[in-house]
Design a protein around this motif. Sequence first.
Motif, PDB file in Angstrom:
ATOM      1  N   PRO A  77       0.813  -1.229   0.000  1.00  0.00           N
ATOM      2  CA  PRO A  77       0.000   0.000   0.000  1.00  0.00           C
ATOM      3  C   PRO A  77       0.840   1.270   0.000  1.00  0.00           C
ATOM      4  CG  PRO A  77      -0.867  -1.594   1.574  1.00  0.00           C
ATOM      5  CD  PRO A  77       0.433  -2.144   1.088  1.00  0.00           C
ATOM      6  N   GLU A  78       1.954   1.269   0.758  1.00  0.00           N
ATOM      7  CA  GLU A  78       2.768   2.477   0.831  1.00  0.00           C
ATOM      8  C   GLU A  78       3.426   2.816  -0.513  1.00  0.00           C
ATOM      9  OE1 GLU A  78       5.139  -0.984   2.664  1.00  0.00           O
ATOM     10  OE2 GLU A  78       3.090  -0.179   2.733  1.00  0.00           O
ATOM     11  N   VAL A  79       3.665   1.792  -1.343  1.00  0.00           N
ATOM     12  CA  VAL A  79       4.221   2.032  -2.677  1.00  0.00           C
ATOM     13  C   VAL A  79       3.150   2.650  -3.575  1.00  0.00           C
ATOM     14  CG1 VAL A  79       5.173   0.932  -4.743  1.00  0.00           C
ATOM     15  CG2 VAL A  79       5.940   0.203  -2.474  1.00  0.00           C
ATOM     16  N   ARG A  80       1.932   2.130  -3.506  1.00  0.00           N
ATOM     17  CA  ARG A  80       0.845   2.639  -4.341  1.00  0.00           C
ATOM     18  C   ARG A  80       0.545   4.102  -4.039  1.00  0.00           C
ATOM     19  NH1 ARG A  80      -1.761  -2.164  -2.563  1.00  0.00           N
ATOM     20  NH2 ARG A  80      -3.437  -0.959  -1.595  1.00  0.00           N
ATOM     21  N   LYS A  81       0.711   4.497  -2.784  1.00  0.00           N
ATOM     22  CA  LYS A  81       0.362   5.854  -2.378  1.00  0.00           C
ATOM     23  C   LYS A  81       1.349   6.906  -2.873  1.00  0.00           C
ATOM     24  CE  LYS A  81      -2.133   4.415   1.788  1.00  0.00           C
ATOM     25  NZ  LYS A  81      -2.100   4.364   3.276  1.00  0.00           N
ATOM     26  N   ARG A  82       2.489   6.451  -3.440  1.00  0.00           N
ATOM     27  CA  ARG A  82       3.483   7.410  -3.923  1.00  0.00           C
ATOM     28  C   ARG A  82       2.984   8.174  -5.151  1.00  0.00           C
ATOM     29  NH1 ARG A  82       8.922   6.158  -3.007  1.00  0.00           N
ATOM     30  NH2 ARG A  82       9.311   8.176  -4.056  1.00  0.00           N
ATOM     31  N   ILE A  83       2.014   7.592  -5.863  1.00  0.00           N
ATOM     32  CA  ILE A  83       1.426   8.248  -7.033  1.00  0.00           C
ATOM     33  C   ILE A  83      -0.074   8.377  -6.795  1.00  0.00           C
ATOM     34  CG2 ILE A  83       0.887   7.988  -9.498  1.00  0.00           C
ATOM     35  CD1 ILE A  83       3.558   6.713  -9.892  1.00  0.00           C
ATOM     36  N   SER A  84      -0.646   9.526  -7.130  1.00  0.00           N
ATOM     37  CA  SER A  84      -2.079   9.739  -6.894  1.00  0.00           C
ATOM     38  C   SER A  84      -2.917   8.791  -7.743  1.00  0.00           C
ATOM     39  CB  SER A  84      -2.458  11.197  -7.209  1.00  0.00           C
ATOM     40  OG  SER A  84      -2.350  11.443  -8.602  1.00  0.00           O
ATOM     41  N   THR A  85      -4.083   8.459  -7.231  1.00  0.00           N
ATOM     42  CA  THR A  85      -5.005   7.581  -7.951  1.00  0.00           C
ATOM     43  C   THR A  85      -5.371   8.174  -9.307  1.00  0.00           C
ATOM     44  OG1 THR A  85      -5.927   6.880  -5.830  1.00  0.00           O
ATOM     45  CG2 THR A  85      -7.210   6.374  -7.794  1.00  0.00           C
ATOM     46  N   LYS A  86      -5.574   9.484  -9.330  1.00  0.00           N
ATOM     47  CA  LYS A  86      -5.962  10.139 -10.576  1.00  0.00           C
ATOM     48  C   LYS A  86      -4.908   9.969 -11.656  1.00  0.00           C
ATOM     49  CE  LYS A  86      -7.396  14.640 -12.403  1.00  0.00           C
ATOM     50  NZ  LYS A  86      -7.682  16.067 -12.065  1.00  0.00           N
ATOM     51  N   VAL A  87      -3.639  10.163 -11.321  1.00  0.00           N
ATOM     52  CA  VAL A  87      -2.557  10.021 -12.296  1.00  0.00           C
ATOM     53  C   VAL A  87      -2.414   8.560 -12.729  1.00  0.00           C
ATOM     54  CG1 VAL A  87      -0.043  10.144 -12.593  1.00  0.00           C
ATOM     55  CG2 VAL A  87      -1.284  12.062 -11.573  1.00  0.00           C
ATOM     56  N   ALA A  88      -2.515   7.644 -11.767  1.00  0.00           N
ATOM     57  CA  ALA A  88      -2.373   6.217 -12.095  1.00  0.00           C
ATOM     58  C   ALA A  88      -3.420   5.786 -13.116  1.00  0.00           C
ATOM     59  CB  ALA A  88      -2.479   5.374 -10.824  1.00  0.00           C
ATOM     60  N   PHE A  89      -4.667   6.183 -12.918  1.00  0.00           N
ATOM     61  CA  PHE A  89      -5.737   5.788 -13.831  1.00  0.00           C
ATOM     62  C   PHE A  89      -5.701   6.586 -15.133  1.00  0.00           C
ATOM     63  CE2 PHE A  89      -7.384   3.535 -10.228  1.00  0.00           C
ATOM     64  CZ  PHE A  89      -8.206   2.555 -10.752  1.00  0.00           C
ATOM     65  N   GLN A  90      -5.362   7.861 -15.043  1.00  0.00           N
ATOM     66  CA  GLN A  90      -5.352   8.695 -16.247  1.00  0.00           C
ATOM     67  C   GLN A  90      -4.356   8.184 -17.281  1.00  0.00           C
ATOM     68  OE1 GLN A  90      -4.592  12.844 -15.505  1.00  0.00           O
ATOM     69  NE2 GLN A  90      -4.379  13.351 -17.671  1.00  0.00           N
ATOM     70  N   PHE A  91      -3.177   7.743 -16.808  1.00  0.00           N
ATOM     71  CA  PHE A  91      -2.129   7.321 -17.734  1.00  0.00           C
ATOM     72  C   PHE A  91      -1.932   5.803 -17.769  1.00  0.00           C
ATOM     73  CE2 PHE A  91      -0.923  11.698 -16.520  1.00  0.00           C
ATOM     74  CZ  PHE A  91      -0.909  12.280 -17.785  1.00  0.00           C
ATOM     75  N   SER A  92      -2.775   5.059 -17.044  1.00  0.00           N
ATOM     76  CA  SER A  92      -2.658   3.597 -16.972  1.00  0.00           C
ATOM     77  C   SER A  92      -1.233   3.182 -16.601  1.00  0.00           C
ATOM     78  CB  SER A  92      -3.070   2.943 -18.302  1.00  0.00           C
ATOM     79  OG  SER A  92      -4.460   2.987 -18.449  1.00  0.00           O
ATOM     80  N   ILE A  93      -0.833   3.602 -15.416  1.00  0.00           N
ATOM     81  CA  ILE A  93       0.473   3.218 -14.868  1.00  0.00           C
ATOM     82  C   ILE A  93       0.253   2.727 -13.447  1.00  0.00           C
ATOM     83  CG2 ILE A  93       1.820   4.841 -16.269  1.00  0.00           C
ATOM     84  CD1 ILE A  93       1.835   6.709 -13.814  1.00  0.00           C
TER      85      ILE A  93
END
Length: 581
Positions: A77-93
């Motif tokens: 979980p702490e790794v996932r939180k390094r990037i915002s949910t919005k950016v992760a979904f917007q760019f599929s990363i």
Amino acid sequence: MSYTPLKSILNQAGLLTPAQCDRWSEAWRRSVESGGTEPRLAFFAREAGLAEEAFLQKLASALSLEFVDLAKLSIAPEVRKRISTKVAFQFSIIPFLDEAGVLVVAAADPFDAAMLASVQFDVGGAVRYALATRSEIEKALKKYYGVGAETLDEMAEDDDAIELEIDGGREITGDDQDASVIKFVNQVIWEAFKDRATDIHFEPSEDELRIRYRIDGILHQTPLPPQIKRYQAALISRIKVMAGMNIAEKRLPQDGRINVRIKGEEIDIRVSTVPTVWGESVSLRLLLRGKIFFSLEKLGFAPEEDALIRELIVKPHGIILVTGPTGSGKSTSLYAFLSTINSVTKRIITIEEPVEYELKGINQIPVRSDIGLTFAVGLRHILRQDPNVVMVGEIRDTETAEIAIRASLTGHLVFSTLHTNDAASAFTRLIDMGIEPFLVASSVEAIMAQRLVRTICQSCSQPQKVDRDYLLKVGFPEDEIDSTVFRKGVGCEACRQLGYQGRTGIHELLVVTEAIRPLVMNRVSAATLADIARKQGMRTLRHDGWTKVKAGVTTIEEVLRVTQNEEHVKTLAGNHGGIPE
């Protein structure tokens, strides 16, 4: 990497020439402008005649980058939180590893300048990229963040976004940009459509809102963001608005309908709400419109049963019943019967609750109990309409059964359904309703019990070893064990790792012969009737299932799942959760 021209990188990797890259970059830009969402490198791979995975693996090798299999990883979980949910979904990363402060991010296109800038802004430190296919990244995003996670983040940023709006029948797409609640509900329906789900269930409890999809008859829980419970009331109200329900009434059950288009396909969604201790539970039944083609060939009949059915459904009078539990495909079978005999020379009228599919050339009447239009009332009036064939959605009570039987005795062919576990029990059910045994024996021509079994995914089907003692214990024919190649699906991209894709029917067809009629009149037990029918050639549900196992269509587990109770299956399997190998 971000400062080297992409065409030079692909050229050095031996994947594309600079001319190809220029030509396909322009084609990809036009695709995006017209609404396409395919990643640039996936577009190049397709144009080059390569699978995206193979293309990215070659690119990773040329650039000394890692090609990562996200399905085999566990992301903290702490790794996932390094990037915002919005950016992760917007760019599929998706970030999947922190190596001494260097964040490792999986991307399908690590050359996207906007993505690189957004990630750098979020992380504020060192970032290293690995390659993964878009489909694997999207599955990981769904698994770790949950369906609609980026939409819920929008709601958290602006609680005003949860005000409801009616979308005016707009087409639902995977990238709907409406208000957050509308967008989230659309995403749930979109995901269900992509997964071939027939039902969506919103189920509230004390501390969570659970959403489950029914796919090929089995319920699967979909991952959701933990904050979903906060927006339970808004989401359920949105569905009720779409279905034309009273959003102020939360104490009583309600029913409604939603009509939407998904990728050009008309979808009719039946909505039902019931009050529970922790809020309203909502069920959505998805029904495809327009392109459904009902035929006997698609029902999975054995050749001899197919021939019998075709003889029965052209009889001038009598009753043909289809039995089975809810969700066993009874209505689909009746529609296939009607479609097969539908012609300009036959007047066919149905009464159903509800009318699930509209059949051209057939007069279909929906039951409206609230205004007194019940099965019995509707059937009584249908008989004044000069029908040749009548279909009654379900025989639920004595009055409906009596009218249906008398209709069959006065020159009408009647199709209907009953809820019984096997074919022979239908006689007992009708007699228990108060119908005289001689009327049952005179009118019923055939009874077909059926179940639906999941079919093995042909993309990942492989042979399976099954213990001989186990097969004997579950009743598999001993003389056919050695000649049967048992198969199972191991799980793949095509079936979403389930091992199954689609369903087919198994059937038990009891034709009422002159030997059986006097037994029905004498109130002989269902077990005795079934035994005599078997001696006359009737195949049971189980034995029809074994036929499909031998043909490599389904598995032993599936046949057992739908033909006996689960506790018995676990006992036979030695509580191993599957077939002994």
